[in-house]
Design a protein around this motif. Structure first.
Motif, short mmCIF file in Angstrom:
data_model
loop_
_atom_site.label_atom_id
_atom_site.label_comp_id
_atom_site.label_asym_id
_atom_site.label_seq_id
_atom_site.Cartn_x
_atom_site.Cartn_y
_atom_site.Cartn_z
N ARG A 153 0.78 -1.06 0.11
CA ARG A 153 -0.50 -0.42 -0.09
C ARG A 153 1.16 1.41 -0.02
NH1 ARG A 153 -2.79 3.44 4.24
NH2 ARG A 153 -4.71 4.10 3.56
N SER A 208 -9.66 -2.21 -0.13
CA SER A 208 -9.33 -1.22 -1.79
C SER A 208 -9.75 0.45 -1.85
CB SER A 208 -9.45 -1.93 -2.97
OG SER A 208 -10.59 -2.67 -3.11
N LEU A 252 -8.81 3.97 -0.19
CA LEU A 252 -7.55 4.68 -1.41
C LEU A 252 -8.30 5.49 -1.92
CD1 LEU A 252 -4.95 1.51 -2.26
CD2 LEU A 252 -4.78 3.24 -0.43
N ARG A 301 -6.07 2.31 -6.41
CA ARG A 301 -6.25 1.30 -6.07
C ARG A 301 -7.00 -0.37 -7.06
NH1 ARG A 301 -11.11 -1.27 -6.55
NH2 ARG A 301 -10.50 -0.80 -9.09
N PHE A 308 -4.06 -2.60 -6.22
CA PHE A 308 -4.02 -3.07 -4.62
C PHE A 308 -5.16 -4.44 -4.26
CE2 PHE A 308 -4.87 -2.33 0.32
CZ PHE A 308 -3.40 -3.17 0.01
#
Length: 302
Positions: A113, A238, A241, A200, A203
């Motif tokens: 992250r 997710s 973000l 996003r 991730f």
């Protein structure tokens, strides 16, 4: 009485943090260094080239320090929590405390992250004081400022906006003209906004490589200000973000459960001060946990 434990996020780091925790847990500390592939103890102790302000280092460092301090609290068999809340990055420590994943998994998640967020660029964030969201959006619209998102609802009196640098400069000019207090934050990108969509998506793909348990205690999600729903770990983390940190709504959720709820912050008092401001705005004469501390500087967690 409902009892909650709070975990701070980016913005709460400082040189020298974690010293005692690293000494008490040398095995876990060395394990974290091995996973991260750098000397975390030296990073926190010396802060070379102000590395602790860099997102890719800040997030794993804070996660590890928060986790070790929570492990120590558990070892001492202190009061267990009914609920966990974390501010942005701190939500990973809340999920760890609630048994959603183990220490290593959480560390690998925040490492990824932090790297993804650090790789983003082209904008920033600004804390805005004493301007409710509807009024703020109206002002920006009247002054022709476009492209900004509200990235955080820290208290009733402090919002955070994010967006491209040009849009933020226009907003700052508008705030100066109108006498609105604001403070640019020391970040490299517009976190918790639409501009983090590429991060996003990547991730989310990374999150799907892991298996998560359901929380053993209530964890309030930043994106909703409500407890995690079953099976929603990947989607919620997710989305975090690109969506605002709804800290005010998270605290109001606790107030709805118990207006006199008690809470403890791991590693500091910045979140406790936010809680007391939110409580004071919502509940007259709330018998606060601690006497509210006036702002000595404009500071925001992100």
């Amino acid at each position: 009485m409902v009892f909650a434990i709070l975990f701070p996020g980016q913005g709460s780091q400082f040189r020298g943090m974690g010293k005692d925790a690293f000494e008490r847990y040398p095995g876990l500390t060395q394990f974290a260094c091995d996973v991260l592939d750098y000397d975390l103890v030296a990073l926190c102790r010396d802060n070379p080239d102000d590395a602790l302000s860099r997102t890719e280092y800040t997030q794993p460092a804070l996660y590890t320090v928060n986790a070790l301090q929570m492990f120590e609290r558990t070892r001492r068999e202190e009061q267990p929590a009914d609920c966990y809340l974390g501010h942005s990055l701190g939500e990973y420590n809340a999920l760890l405390a609630a048994g959603v994943f183990d220490f290593e998994t959480g560390l690998r998640l925040v490492k990824k992250r932090g790297e993804l967020m650090a790789a983003a660029s082209g904008g920033g964030m600004t804390a805005v004081m004493d301007t409710p969201a509807p009024r703020l959006l109206d002002i920006l619209g009247q002054d022709g400022v476009e492209g900004l998102d509200i990235a955080g609802f820290n208290t009733d009196a402090q919002l955070v906006i994010a967006g491209p640098a040009e849009a933020l400069r226009a907003a700052h000019a508008s705030f100066k003209e109108r006498g609105i207090r604001f403070a640019p934050l020391r970040v490299s990108a517009p976190f918790h906004s639409r501009y983090m969509e590429p991060a996003r998506a990547e991730f989310e793909r990374y999150l799907k490589e892991f298996t998560f348990a359901e929380p053993t205690a209530e964890v309030v999600a930043n994106v909703s200000g409500r407890p995690y729903e079953q099976g929603a770990i990947v989607a919620t983390l997710s989305r975090q973000l690109v969506e605002p940190v709804r800290w005010t709504d998270s605290v109001r959720h606790l107030l709805a459960r118990d207006p006199r709820f008690a809470c403890e912050e791991v590693g500091g008092k910045s979140l406790l001060r936010m809680v007391e401001k939110i409580r004071a705005a919502a509940v007259p004469d709330p018998s606060p946990i601690e006497k509210p501390v006036p702002d000595r500087e404009i500071r925001a967690l992100i």
